[in-house]
Scaffold this motif. Structure first.
Motif, short mmCIF file in Angstrom:
data_model
loop_
_atom_site.label_atom_id
_atom_site.label_comp_id
_atom_site.label_asym_id
_atom_site.label_seq_id
_atom_site.Cartn_x
_atom_site.Cartn_y
_atom_site.Cartn_z
N UNK A 1 0.85 -1.18 0.00
CA UNK A 1 0.00 0.00 0.00
C UNK A 1 0.89 1.24 0.00
N UNK A 2 0.45 2.29 -0.69
CA UNK A 2 1.23 3.52 -0.75
C UNK A 2 2.23 3.55 -1.89
N UNK A 3 2.43 2.41 -2.54
CA UNK A 3 3.31 2.39 -3.71
C UNK A 3 2.65 3.15 -4.85
N UNK A 4 3.43 3.95 -5.55
CA UNK A 4 2.88 4.73 -6.67
C UNK A 4 2.81 3.83 -7.91
N UNK A 5 2.09 2.72 -7.76
CA UNK A 5 2.11 1.70 -8.81
C UNK A 5 1.51 2.20 -10.12
N UNK A 6 0.35 2.85 -10.03
CA UNK A 6 -0.29 3.33 -11.25
C UNK A 6 0.59 4.28 -12.03
N UNK A 7 1.20 5.23 -11.34
CA UNK A 7 2.08 6.19 -12.01
C UNK A 7 3.29 5.48 -12.62
N UNK A 8 3.86 4.53 -11.88
CA UNK A 8 5.04 3.83 -12.39
C UNK A 8 4.70 2.98 -13.61
N UNK A 9 3.53 2.34 -13.60
CA UNK A 9 3.15 1.52 -14.75
C UNK A 9 2.87 2.37 -15.98
N UNK A 10 2.22 3.52 -15.78
CA UNK A 10 2.00 4.43 -16.92
C UNK A 10 3.34 4.93 -17.46
N UNK A 11 4.25 5.29 -16.56
CA UNK A 11 5.57 5.74 -17.00
C UNK A 11 6.31 4.63 -17.73
N UNK A 12 6.18 3.41 -17.24
CA UNK A 12 6.85 2.28 -17.87
C UNK A 12 6.32 2.04 -19.28
N UNK A 13 5.01 2.17 -19.45
CA UNK A 13 4.42 2.01 -20.78
C UNK A 13 4.95 3.09 -21.74
N UNK A 14 5.00 4.33 -21.26
CA UNK A 14 5.53 5.42 -22.09
C UNK A 14 7.00 5.19 -22.45
N UNK A 15 7.77 4.72 -21.46
CA UNK A 15 9.19 4.45 -21.71
C UNK A 15 9.37 3.35 -22.75
N UNK A 16 8.57 2.30 -22.65
CA UNK A 16 8.63 1.22 -23.63
C UNK A 16 8.35 1.74 -25.04
N UNK A 17 7.29 2.54 -25.15
CA UNK A 17 6.91 3.09 -26.46
C UNK A 17 7.97 4.05 -26.98
N UNK A 18 8.56 4.83 -26.08
CA UNK A 18 9.61 5.78 -26.48
C UNK A 18 10.86 5.05 -26.96
N UNK A 19 11.28 4.05 -26.21
CA UNK A 19 12.50 3.32 -26.57
C UNK A 19 12.33 2.55 -27.87
N UNK A 20 11.11 2.11 -28.15
CA UNK A 20 10.85 1.36 -29.38
C UNK A 20 10.61 2.26 -30.58
N UNK A 21 10.58 3.58 -30.36
CA UNK A 21 10.39 4.51 -31.47
C UNK A 21 8.95 4.80 -31.81
N UNK A 22 8.01 4.25 -31.03
CA UNK A 22 6.60 4.56 -31.28
C UNK A 22 6.28 5.99 -30.89
#
Length: 205
Positions: free
Chosen positions: A25-46
């Protein structure tokens, strides 16, 4: 040891506390997962960075359904900052990534009710070695020559550091390895700083 392909799935597994048998509890999981998705898309050139905003690069199919959904969000909207996209649809992203891990047989999901009333879901790792492998990759990214660090591992460090995931990087490690964390954050694009700003705004709000 194989690990899930996507950064959101890897971040979810790192946020899981084996001692508690759940995500803390208290982990910023939602924010981290959204950031991770954006990072994946950025690194892949999407995605590309357009003056601090997320922009769709050359549009091509994205086979991962969670990443594809985020890409469709961005493609169908006017330009927003990286932080804004981190703040969008966090709860839905957590649910989608958790289900994706279950479908891939990385975790087991068990619905239950707290006090017999409130629905929740227990998450159990099927193979604890997967999480240990992810921790090993983070350790390697902090110690190996910078030129030998995989950009995905660099992004993983940037996200857990910006997300203050002390289960993975405690305060002492972050202080001692601060310069390297900054280098890795630089390798992984604009998402790490945007995640940090998003979490700071949540705390102050």
């Amino acid at each position: 040891m194989a690990v899930p392909d996507s950064l959101p799935q890897r971040v979810f597994l790192l946020a899981y506390d084996p001692g508690k048998g759940r995500v803390r509890m208290g982990t910023h999981l939602g924010a981290m997962l959204r950031a991770a998705a954006l990072a994946d898309l950025y690194l892949a050139g999407h995605l590309t960075d357009a003056d601090g905003r997320a922009a769709v690069g050359v549009r091509r199919p994205c086979p991962d359904p969670v990443l594809g959904a985020v890409l469709d969000e961005i493609a169908g909207a006017r330009p927003y900052s990286w932080q804004s996209w981190i703040d969008h649809h966090q709860r839905q992203t957590v649910t989608a990534v958790r289900q994706q891990l279950s479908d891939g047989r990385w975790v087991r999901l068990e619905p239950r009710r707290i006090l017999g009333l409130f629905p929740t879901t227990n998450v159990t790792l099927r193979d604890p070695r997967v999480r240990k492998e992810l921790l090993r990759r983070i350790s390697g990214a902090l110690k190996n020559p910078i030129g030998r660090v995989d950009p995905t591992d660099a992004a993983l460090v940037a996200i857990v550091a910006a997300g203050n995931l002390t289960l993975v990087l405690d305060g002492r490690t972050r202080r001692e390895r601060n310069r390297r964390i900054q280098e890795l954050t630089g390798l992984s694009g604009p998402i790490g700083p945007a995640l940090r700003t998003s979490i700071q705004a949540t705390r102050s709000g």
